[in-house]
Design a protein around this motif. Structure first.
Motif, short mmCIF file in Angstrom:
data_model
loop_
_atom_site.label_atom_id
_atom_site.label_comp_id
_atom_site.label_asym_id
_atom_site.label_seq_id
_atom_site.Cartn_x
_atom_site.Cartn_y
_atom_site.Cartn_z
N TYR A 77 3.19 6.77 -9.96
CA TYR A 77 2.54 5.74 -9.16
C TYR A 77 1.04 5.82 -9.32
N LEU A 78 0.40 4.68 -9.15
CA LEU A 78 -1.04 4.60 -9.28
C LEU A 78 -1.64 5.00 -7.94
N SER A 79 -2.34 6.12 -7.94
CA SER A 79 -2.84 6.61 -6.67
C SER A 79 -4.09 5.87 -6.24
N LEU A 99 2.09 -4.14 -11.82
CA LEU A 99 2.12 -2.99 -10.91
C LEU A 99 1.50 -3.42 -9.58
N PRO A 100 2.29 -3.84 -8.60
CA PRO A 100 1.72 -4.37 -7.35
C PRO A 100 0.86 -3.36 -6.60
N GLY A 101 1.08 -2.08 -6.86
CA GLY A 101 0.29 -1.06 -6.18
C GLY A 101 -1.17 -1.07 -6.55
N ALA A 102 -1.52 -1.80 -7.61
CA ALA A 102 -2.92 -1.85 -8.02
C ALA A 102 -3.73 -2.78 -7.14
N LEU A 103 -3.05 -3.56 -6.30
CA LEU A 103 -3.73 -4.59 -5.51
C LEU A 103 -4.89 -4.03 -4.69
N SER A 104 -4.62 -2.99 -3.90
CA SER A 104 -5.65 -2.51 -2.99
C SER A 104 -6.85 -1.99 -3.76
N PHE A 142 -13.73 -8.86 1.17
CA PHE A 142 -12.51 -8.09 1.43
C PHE A 142 -12.87 -6.90 2.32
N VAL A 178 -2.67 -9.93 4.09
CA VAL A 178 -3.38 -8.88 4.82
C VAL A 178 -4.88 -9.14 4.68
N HIS A 184 4.57 0.03 -5.48
CA HIS A 184 3.52 -0.44 -4.57
C HIS A 184 2.60 0.70 -4.13
N SER A 185 2.73 1.86 -4.75
CA SER A 185 1.87 3.01 -4.44
C SER A 185 1.93 3.40 -2.97
N PHE A 237 -4.85 2.88 3.33
CA PHE A 237 -5.39 1.88 2.41
C PHE A 237 -4.29 1.35 1.50
N ASN A 238 -3.50 2.26 0.95
CA ASN A 238 -2.37 1.81 0.15
C ASN A 238 -1.25 1.25 1.01
N ILE A 288 -2.33 -2.39 2.78
CA ILE A 288 -2.68 -3.54 1.95
C ILE A 288 -1.55 -3.88 0.99
N ASN A 289 -0.86 -2.87 0.49
CA ASN A 289 0.17 -3.14 -0.51
C ASN A 289 1.53 -3.45 0.09
#
Lengths: 150, 132, 399
Positions: A52-54, A102-107, A130, C45, C220-221, C341-342, C345-346
């Motif tokens: 996972y992308l931290s 990779l939806p986890g990259a959003l934040s 944001f 969000v 989604h991390s 944060f993860n 938002i995710n």
């Protein structure tokens, strides 16, 4: 079952440089155009459960005239953190977005865009404000740039 | 339908003493080494300003000591750290970095009011007035 | 009179702002919930209500002042924030605290985990409408707050960790008192865990709500108890073995259900593990020297370098990246990535398909929470007009 060695050799095949971030996190430097390809290859080979992308760390290297982007990836199930590092020009900081694969990259992408002005090509959710307060947004300033005056 | 498990507990609480404290009529019990208000003992302070430099909240301002007080010779500039408790985060960084261990740590926490907003009153009582 | 106006709910997509203010919890956040009838179809969000620019602030202050600044990022998890930052500094300086200091750091962090998990479970009880349980858990939470006060000198803001060690030692009397408090607290937490497991109100509201699969959690991390509730075995305490975690026995708690209930149960089980760890620490506290460094003699200059440390905060993996350029007293870059944060938002995808009443439950199961709806904007998708109703009018049915 593919082990952690395969993941490292995959990252190795893309890298143009190596390094270490304390404490002993392996660092792979890649070309900015290849970042998305690395993640595509990771997903294809190991699936979404394999890593996972931290976080995405953007740093403004003003003296060198470029912005450094570090993608911190945690390899699962070994839970080993590796770093994917790339440099983009400070004047035109554009890189391909990961958010559609990779939806986890959003934040991370939204934050880096708002605070450092990096444009992630293909991310429809990017917006100013944001995190940054309205007065900075109106001035068009990116607070984490070294010359922002914040 | 299962009987609610908390019923016994609720009934017990109905007849027992309240768990809340009627502050400020009753003081909240705190530890002896609770991080309460701290102030400089001006008999030891040398006015070096290290605490003001290190304070993460910028709550300490070096202030001249009023002329009616006798100041030890070790403090030639006649200044002392004035702590603004409204800004202070009570991290005790000043207490720990002081080269002369001049800070007095207390466990006082009731600093609401006008007179106790800064460390002025606390610190100046550690000095003698001229001629007294 | 007769009926003059009909609002047909089925053709209307209502945009409901959930947040940014909520009297019960700390994080100002706006969830823009789009609902068709009772069903949530989309969630956006919105953030930025409370961005304090801590990262920039850290760049403008010295390394040592930053220790206290990062502790103020979050009140509930201040000890882990400080610990993570201080360990990054220790990596830069190549400094190693002694074992007693490491054990005491772990003790402070585990006490914090207990009170944080109790807090969010209490808030969850309140959100599902079980206020008695909320009060009871908060009452017992005072025990661990007191233990933290005995250890660190303050109920909440610990300011306990310092480069090279901790800021105060404990003596025999304090050790016994903390131990007694924890021995009393353990059975209480077991009891609440049983309530969460068996009580009808809680089970009906939480089971099956906001389910996420293993793959969704990693893609989604999502981190921490949210990921562990879906069976993802991630825990920085196990993998990084920082401080004394390599020496203290504990179990990694995971569950396979992946719903809100599983996340809350993971938290109860972790709180029980933390209490056992704390008691183990108190009974096996090594005495290999003074854990309190003299803050006046710590190194002033930081060599150039970069460090990336992780800790398992209560809400998940917390990471700090600290870069020093070797010039001057300030860090060149500090990057903080908090678990929420993860997780917040995710996680917009988690709400879709659930009813409006489940939105706060799902949000609380991620371990923040925000307000109930205060006013509705009705968008007529067909006519593309927009008008506002306040809650009273909507409840009264006459706009």
């Amino acid at each position: 079952m593919m082990g952690v060695v395969d993941k490292h050799s995959l990252l190795e095949s893309f890298s143009v440089g190596r390094g270490v971030v304390k404490p002993s996190r392996k660092l792979y430097i890649v070309e900015p155009g290849n970042v998305r390809r690395v993640f595509e290859a990771l997903i294809e080979k190991f699936g979404y459960g394999g890593f996972y992308l931290s976080t995405i760390v953007g740093t403004d290297l003003k003296d060198e005239g470029r912005i450094r982007l570090d993608y911190y990836i945690v390899l699962l199930p070994e839970e080993e953190t590796v770093v994917l590092r790339t440099f983009i020009p400070r004047e035109n900081p554009v890189i391909d977005s990961l958010v559609d694969i990779l939806p986890g990259a959003l934040s991370g992408e939204c934050e880096t865009h708002d605070l450092l002005g990096v444009v992630f090509r293909g991310n429809p959710f990017l917006k100013r404000g944001f995190f940054a307060p309205r007065d900075l947004v109106e001035k068009g300033e990116y607070p984490l740039r070294k010359d922002s005056g914040v | 339908m299962k009987r609610p498990r908390l019923l016994g507990l609720v009934l017990k609480n109905l007849v027992s003493k309240p768990a809340t404290i009627q502050y400020p009529r009753v003081k909240t019990p705190v530890e002896l080494d609770f991080r309460g208000v701290q102030y400089a003992d001006l008999g030891k302070c040398t006015g070096c300003s290290l605490c003001a430099i290190e304070c993460p909240a910028d709550a300490i301002k070096m202030t001249p000591i009023p002329p009616e007080y006798e100041v030890p010779k070790t403090n030639p500039r006649r200044i002392y750290p004035l702590i603004n408790y409204g800004k202070c985060v009570f991290c005790y960084r000043c207490v720990k970095v002081c080269p002369t261990n001049a800070y007095i740590a207390t466990n006082k926490y009731d600093i609401a009011g006008v007179s106790r907003l800064t460390s002025e009153a606390f610190s100046l009582t550690t000095l003698r007035r001229v001629g007294s | 009179m007769g009926v003059t106006k009909i609002v047909e709910i089925s053709v209307v997509t209502a945009e409901i702002p959930v947040g940014p203010q909520h009297p019960a919890l700390h994080e100002p956040l706006l969830l823009k919930v789009y609902a068709e009838g009772e069903e949530v179809v989309k969630v956006e969000v919105n953030t930025g209500y409370n961005h304090r620019g801590i990262e920039r602030l850290c760049e403008r202050n010295t390394f040592y002042r930053d220790i206290f600044i990062v502790g103020r990022v979050c009140g509930i998890c201040n000890a882990v924030h400080t610990n993570c930052y201080v360990r990054a500094l220790e990596q830069l300086l190549d400094l190693h605290p002694n074992r007693r200091a490491q054990y005491l750091r772990v003790l402070a962090m585990e006490l914090e985990r207990v009170h944080s998990h109790m807090l969010i479970n209490a808030v969850m009880a309140e959100i599902v409408g079980f206020e008695t349980l909320f009060m009871q858990i908060m009452l017992d939470r005072e025990k661990v707050m007191k233990a933290k006060e005995i250890l660190t000198g303050s109920r909440v803001m610990a300011d306990y960790v310092m480069v090279g060690g901790v800021r105060r030692d404990i003596d025999e009397e304090k050790r016994q008192r903390i131990r007694e408090l924890l021995l009393k607290l353990g059975p209480r937490i077991e009891y609440y865990r049983k309530v969460f497991e068996e009580d009808e109100t809680i089970v009906k509201r939480l089971v099956g709500v906001g389910r996420i699969s293993y793959g969704e959690a990693t893609s989604h991390s999502l981190v921490g108890p949210v990921a562990r509730g879906s069976g993802v075995k991630i825990d920085s305490r196990v993998s990084d073995k920082y401080d004394a975690y390599g020496e203290i026995p504990f179990n990694l708690v995971t569950r396979s259900e992946g719903d809100s209930w599983a996340r809350m149960m993971v938290r109860w089980d972790e709180a029980l593990e933390s209490i056992e760890m704390s008691i183990y620490i108190l009974e096996h506290l090594p005495s290999d020297g003074d854990p309190v460094p003299d803050e006046r003699r710590l190194p002033r200059r930081f060599p150039p370098g970069e460090a990336y440390t992780r800790v398992e905060a209560q809400r998940g993996e917390l990471t700090y990246y600290v870069m020093s350029d070797g010039k001057g007293q300030n860090p060149y870059r500090v990057k903080i990535r908090t678990p929420s944060f993860n997780n917040i938002i995710n996680s917009a995808f988690m709400y879709i398909g659930h009813s409006l009443a489940d939105v706060p439950v799902i949000l609380a199961s991620l371990d923040p929470c925000i307000s109930c709806m205060e006013r509705v904007t009705v968008i007529d998708l067909e006519k593309n007009t927009r008008y506002r109703l306040d809650l009273k009018q909507l409840a009264g049915g006459k706009p």
